[in-house]
Design a protein around this motif. Sequence first.
Motif: not given
Length: 318
Positions: A194-201, A239-258
Motif C-alpha cells: 500500500e505504501a508503494a501504491l500511495l507513492d504512485v498516487v 478515477e480509475m485508481l478509485l474504481y480499482q479500490n473497493e469500487g471507489g467507495q473508500a480511499f485512494i488506496v486501502g481502507n484507511q485515509i493516507s
Amino acid sequence: MAEPEAPELSMESCSDLPVLPSFQAGDKDGLVAPGCLTLKHPRHPGEYCGVSAKAWGRVLIDLAWMAFALLTMSGQVVVLMIQDWSSAAAAAATVTAATTATATRAATRPPYTIIYFPVRGRCEAMHMLLADQGQSWKEEVVTMETWMNGSLKASCLYGQLPKFQDGDLTLYQSNAILRHLGRSLGLYGKDQQEAALLDVVNDGVEDLRCKYALLIYTNYEAGKEEYVKALPGYLKPFEMLLYQNEGGQAFIVGNQISFADYNLLDLLLIHQVLAPSCLDSFPLLSAYVARLSARPKLKAFLLSPEHVNRPINGNRKQ
C-alpha cells in the motif's frame, strides 16, 4: 486468606533486583523490585512492566497493562512499579496518576511549525492532514517583503518554502513533509504494498500540480481554456485508481485515509475553483471529494476563516 498464585503468563522472576520508587524510566536491569514479575512489551522487547505479586488478580494485570501501554505510547522505555496493592481501587488510582503524567508530557511536546507564505499553495494539504488528525501546529507567515530581504531564503536548504519543523527536525520539500507526516501519524498504508501504491498516487498528484502551477504563474489568460479542455485526461487516472479500490467507495488506496488522500483532495478542490464542472464526468472522484470533505474535523477546517480567506496562489489567479 492466601494470595492467589500468579497466572501462567510470559513473565520472569526478578526477586534478585533492587527496589526503586514507583515510576522509573529505563530497561528491566536493576529497575524491578523484589517479588515482582516483569511483563514484556509485545512490540518493544527491551521494555518491561514490573507488577507486584502481592494481592495478585486478573483485574490488576489488566490495569497494569493499560497503564504500561499508555506510558509507552510516547516511545519512552518505561517501568511501572506497582507495590502493595490491596484493592483494585488502589490500582485504578495508580493508573490514573500514570495516565495524567503521560498526558502532561504529551501536552508539553512542541507543536509542528509550518513556515510559508500567506497562501494555500503547497501547504494546504499539510494543513488539512494535521487538522483532520487532531494535531496542533504553529504558523510562521512569511511576507513577500521578508522573503525578498533574502536572509530567510539564504537559510533554506533549496532557497524555497515551505519549511517544516517537527521538534529538532527541520524539513523542506512539501512532498517530503507529507510523507514524514504519513509515517509519523500512521497515514502511509497498512503494509509496503500500500505504501508503494500511495507513492504512485502522490507522484501523480505532483505531476498535475506542476501542470497547474505552470498555467497559473506563466500562461493563465492564454492557456486556461486549453488546460481545462485537457483536464479530463489528467483526472481520468485518479478515477480509475478509485474504481480499482473497493469500487471507489473508500480511499485512494486501502481502507484507511493516507497522506496522499489529503494531497489529492487539495488538488481536486483547487481544480473545482478553476473549472467548477471538472468532476461532473467523474462520479467516483466527485463522491470522493464530498465524502472526505464531510469528515468532521476536516469539514471544520475547510469552513474556517484560516482556510477560506487564504488565497490559493500568490498571484491571486485561480
